[in-house]
Design an enzyme around this catalytic site. Structure first.
Site, short mmCIF file in Angstrom:
data_model
loop_
_atom_site.label_atom_id
_atom_site.label_comp_id
_atom_site.label_asym_id
_atom_site.label_seq_id
_atom_site.Cartn_x
_atom_site.Cartn_y
_atom_site.Cartn_z
N ASN A 209 0.75 -1.27 0.07
CA ASN A 209 -0.09 0.00 -0.17
C ASN A 209 1.14 1.20 -0.06
OD1 ASN A 209 0.43 0.92 2.82
ND2 ASN A 209 -0.21 -1.37 3.18
N LYS A 288 9.03 -16.74 -10.77
CA LYS A 288 8.50 -15.54 -11.08
C LYS A 288 7.36 -16.03 -12.08
CE LYS A 288 9.63 -11.47 -14.17
NZ LYS A 288 10.05 -11.16 -15.15
N LYS A 336 -14.06 0.74 15.07
CA LYS A 336 -12.78 -0.17 15.17
C LYS A 336 -12.38 -0.05 16.77
CE LYS A 336 -8.49 -0.03 12.54
NZ LYS A 336 -7.79 0.31 11.33
#
Ligand SMILES: Cc1cc2nc3c(=O)[nH]c(=O)nc-3n(C[C@H](O)[C@H](O)[C@H](O)COP(=O)(O)O)c2cc1C
Length: 412
Positions: A209, A288, A336
């Site tokens: 991210n 890969k 949360k």
């Protein structure tokens, strides 16, 4: 970092690294400090008083016996107004004088007269630095309670390699910030997590991210300034390790879980600023993955919920969570907070300009267990870190292991 209201005396002695003091003065002024420069005679051979006067915005003090200087910025006034005194670079000569109490120029006289913390940043040729007399003098400075900022190693201006380089100006300024910050977290252990996690797809690719780690690093830096013993568990970032902070490097969410749970057990406070990937590829290919014609499907599986696991640990500690949201900020953050045993949630809308990932600023809303919701304007991540740690201090758990600041850390 703000040093508004602080007066920092920067003493510059006659070493080749004196040019770096110019940048340190600029950074201190930028941080809001009032900077009074004191130059030795030898330092003037390396940098001009005019440069330092222009950067500090104040006349540079140079002579003990100058009638004008003494009446306007006399040595006792300089000593008394200082919140901290940084000598950078400190020559072998000035170190020897300070070690024996010699006060034959303005800088050494000010050091003897001040009650402010004194930070000494030696810089010299490696053979001079390793000289037994210099080392004995440095040890005496430490014994006298001065902070010695160890020289860095590398290529030296004299052509040698080794220890003796003046640390970079931002490092010097950070040590000054440590010296002038009130030790509101003295004796506390703080664990901070930072950065993204990388989840392997194959040996050369990962799911990640956009977290830069800047927010968590700012919290770790601020906690250290406030006197805490800080451990920073960080995912992959481009940021340099922090001085005075135990830095633990991890890559995946599961590695972060292991390190965070290990260090959380002894922590009085945990600040979970890392952007932990919620999912990882179910399997990482051993080789890969080759380009094919059709679509490639990757199955993802949930990662461990580290925040919830820390919230469920036995023992008492203040837990701060971060909620990076793109909508329903407060409602999501509150959910949360309640679900994970968190004391304080720092929510930010990562789609807002100048907030969230990779920028130096953030726009946050703090939500605590009492239901209090506090919205802040755009601030630097350093300022956000300060606001969070102020709240951590107020949220202190009644932990019996809290220790008072060691006596020798208290100055004045
Ligand atoms: C080109 C040059 C570079 C020098 N660099 C250093 C240095 O990096 N560190 C040091 O301790 N002395 C260095 N010296 C020696 C000091 O300038 C000298 O010991 C002087 O007396 C220091 O005075 P002060 O401590 O009052 O500033 C250097 C001298 C010259 C000529």
């Amino acid at each position: 970092m703000s040093m508004r209201g602080k007066t920092i005396v920067v003493g510059v002695s006659g070493g080749i690294a004196a040019y770096k003091a110019c940048e340190a003065v600029r950074l201190l002024v930028q941080a809001g400090a009032t900077v009074q420069v004191v130059l030795t005679r030898a330092a003037e051979e390396f940098v001009t008083p005019l440069t330092l006067q222009a950067l500090s915005g104040r006349p540079v003090a140079r002579r003990t016996f100058d009638l004008t200087e003494e009446s306007e910025i006399g040595h006792i006034r300089i000593a008394d107004t200082a919140d901290a005194l940084l000598i950078a670079p400190a020559t072998a000569n000035v170190i020897a004088k300070l070690a024996t109490g010699i006060a034959d120029d303005l800088l050494t006289t000010v050091v003897l007269a001040t009650r402010a913390p004194v930070l000494v940043a030696p810089a010299m040729n490696v053979h001079m630095w390793e000289n037994a007399t210099v080392q004995a003098n440095v040890a005496r400075l430490r014994d006298a309670g001065h902070v010695v900022i160890e020289p860095a190693s590398g290529a030296l201006a004299c052509g040698y390699e080794g220890a003796g380089r003046l640390p970079e100006p931002d490092v010097l300024v950070e040590e000054v910030a440590v010296a002038v910050t009130e030790k509101t977290l003295a004796g506390r252990r703080v664990l901070v997590t930072a950065g993204p996690t990388w989840e392997a797809l194959d040996p050369v690719r990962h799911v990640a991210n956009r977290s830069s780690g800047k927010m968590g690093f700012a919290v770790a830096r601020a906690a250290r300034r406030r006197g805490a013993r800080v451990t920073l568990v960080t995912g992959p970032t481009a940021l340099a390790d922090l001085r005075g902070v135990e830095c633990v490097h991890v890559t995946s969410a599961r590695e972060m879980e292991k390190a965070a749970l290990h260090h959380a057990a002894a922590a009085d406070c945990v600040v979970m600023a890392a952007a932990v990937g919620d999912y990882r590829p179910l399997e990482a290919a051993r080789h890969k993955i080759k380009r094919g014609r059709g679509d490639l499907e990757i199955r993802l599986t949930p990662n461990p919920d580290i925040l919830a696991k820390i919230g469920a640990l036995p023992g008492q500690r203040v837990i701060v969570g971060f909620a990076a949201e793109t909508r329903d900020l407060v409602a999501n953050a509150r959910r949360k907070l309640q679900a994970k045993g968190v004391h304080l949630m720092v929510a930010n809308d990562v789609t807002a300009p100048d907030a969230g990932f990779d920028v130096d600023t953030n726009i946050v809303t703090l939500i605590d267990r009492s239901g209090r919701v506090e919205r802040f304007e755009k601030m630097s991540k350093d300022e956000v870190a300060g606001v969070i740690l102020d709240r951590v201090r107020d949220l202190r758990t009644p932990r019996t292991t809290v220790r008072a600041a060691p006596r020798r850390l208290r100055r004045r």
